[in-house]
Design an enzyme around this catalytic site. Sequence first.
Site, PDB file in Angstrom:
ATOM      1  N   GLN A 269       2.478   3.877  -2.253  1.00 43.07           N
ATOM      2  CA  GLN A 269       3.900   4.204  -2.114  1.00 43.07           C
ATOM      3  C   GLN A 269       4.832   3.387  -2.984  1.00 43.07           C
ATOM      4  O   GLN A 269       5.901   3.863  -3.344  1.00 43.07           O
ATOM      5  CB  GLN A 269       4.325   4.036  -0.648  1.00 43.07           C
ATOM      6  CG  GLN A 269       3.945   5.200   0.245  1.00 43.07           C
ATOM      7  CD  GLN A 269       4.466   5.011   1.654  1.00 43.07           C
ATOM      8  OE1 GLN A 269       3.973   4.180   2.392  1.00 43.07           O
ATOM      9  NE2 GLN A 269       5.469   5.775   2.023  1.00 43.07           N
TER      10      GLN A 269
ATOM     11  N   GLY B 279      -0.114   7.801   6.262  1.00 44.39           N
ATOM     12  CA  GLY B 279      -1.356   8.236   5.636  1.00 44.39           C
ATOM     13  C   GLY B 279      -1.305   8.290   4.129  1.00 44.39           C
ATOM     14  O   GLY B 279      -2.090   9.026   3.517  1.00 44.39           O
TER      15      GLY B 279
ATOM     16  N   CYS C 113      -2.991   5.133   8.218  1.00 44.71           N
ATOM     17  CA  CYS C 113      -2.005   4.108   8.564  1.00 44.71           C
ATOM     18  C   CYS C 113      -1.001   4.811   9.455  1.00 44.71           C
ATOM     19  O   CYS C 113      -1.370   5.369  10.481  1.00 44.71           O
ATOM     20  CB  CYS C 113      -1.403   3.472   7.323  1.00 44.71           C
ATOM     21  SG  CYS C 113      -0.897   4.625   6.020  1.00 44.71           S
TER      22      CYS C 113
ATOM     23  N   ARG D 198      -0.645   2.333   2.762  1.00 43.69           N
ATOM     24  CA  ARG D 198      -1.784   1.452   3.003  1.00 43.69           C
ATOM     25  C   ARG D 198      -3.103   2.215   2.928  1.00 43.69           C
ATOM     26  O   ARG D 198      -4.113   1.675   2.456  1.00 43.69           O
ATOM     27  CB  ARG D 198      -1.613   0.770   4.369  1.00 43.69           C
ATOM     28  CG  ARG D 198      -0.489  -0.263   4.372  1.00 43.69           C
ATOM     29  CD  ARG D 198      -0.163  -0.765   5.758  1.00 43.69           C
ATOM     30  NE  ARG D 198       0.698   0.158   6.505  1.00 43.69           N
ATOM     31  CZ  ARG D 198       1.216  -0.118   7.699  1.00 43.69           C
ATOM     32  NH1 ARG D 198       0.955  -1.289   8.279  1.00 43.69           N
ATOM     33  NH2 ARG D 198       1.991   0.748   8.311  1.00 43.69           N
TER      34      ARG D 198
END
Length: 359
Positions: free
Chosen positions: A334, A293, A290, A296
């Site tokens: 995240q 990293g 993404c 997503r």
Amino acid sequence: MVQACEGRSRAQLPTLSLGADMTQPPPAKAPAKKHVRLQERRGSSVALMLDVRSLGTVEPICSVNTPREVTLHFLRTAGHPLTRWTLQHQPPSPKQLEEEFLKIPSNFVNPEDLDIPGHASKDRYKTILPNPQSRVCLGRAHSQEDSDYINANYIRGYDGKEKVYIATQGPMPNTVADFWEMVWQEDVSLIVMLTQLREGKEKCVHYWPTEEEAYGPFQIRIQGMKEHPEYTVRHLTIQHQQECRSVKHILFSAWPDHQTPESAGPLLRLVAEVETPETAANSGPIVVHCSAGIGRTGCFIATRIGCQQLKARGEVDILGIVCQLRLDRGGMIQTAEQYQFLHHTLALYAAQLPPETDP
């Protein structure tokens, strides 16, 4: 020390002024203290003997775990398996999932522990670094005098299989050639991109050509393109010297940064796009990126592993999956919102599977 403190305490007390017609009585004598031998105070007639030579030779009663050891133990052992039925009909509440997610150690890398000169110029975000034990090291296929550094990690897949994925950041202007070298070195046949080039600010550079372009010693050509409602598939070739290989590039654009897609269907269709005979036949890892990293990128990898668990076992351990991902690359998944969306997506996938048969 105690006597000095008591002396200061008395000195700070206010003094009482006595009148001339008053006489101060003589101080009362404190009763004499009876000296008690150590044996008597301990209630034993056995003398206490201390051999100072033995100090330091006795093993400690218990060892103290360091924060690093605690982190690794949690990530290696934590789990919360959910059956297909539970996932669909009695899933954990959003509050329970948030509490569970917040207990997972991030396992981010301390910049001081990454002893690689000049790596900062190749990191999109200074606090998101590759974990040393699983980082991808470039073999330097070209003659550029540089380190082996790229911000990327090998990621284990279903059932702990090694190097099924490579999670990496979105390429930067000065790392595009490194990115294609990694693709070549690792014999990659599939790249999954989960970010747009700009989302308010730059998230990733345009690292593939419109038609044909050279990136370092690698010649990249577009062979074909097909657009789907949520993603675009490009078929590329990468050539180095006289050898040419095919690479499939999927750009999934329906996923805002730090958030979740509006529905789980597009993500499951993306996973289905990856589940092809060509993917299964190739021995190289799938490159997933993404911008940073981890967010997503982590969600996509966790979703695919979770689908494989549900299909093969009839249950899924989402907590265990996320812990395994964070062992390989710190910070994967995240936000608590992404963690909740992962449960929702896998519940939808479980509902699409054929009915379970009684044993």
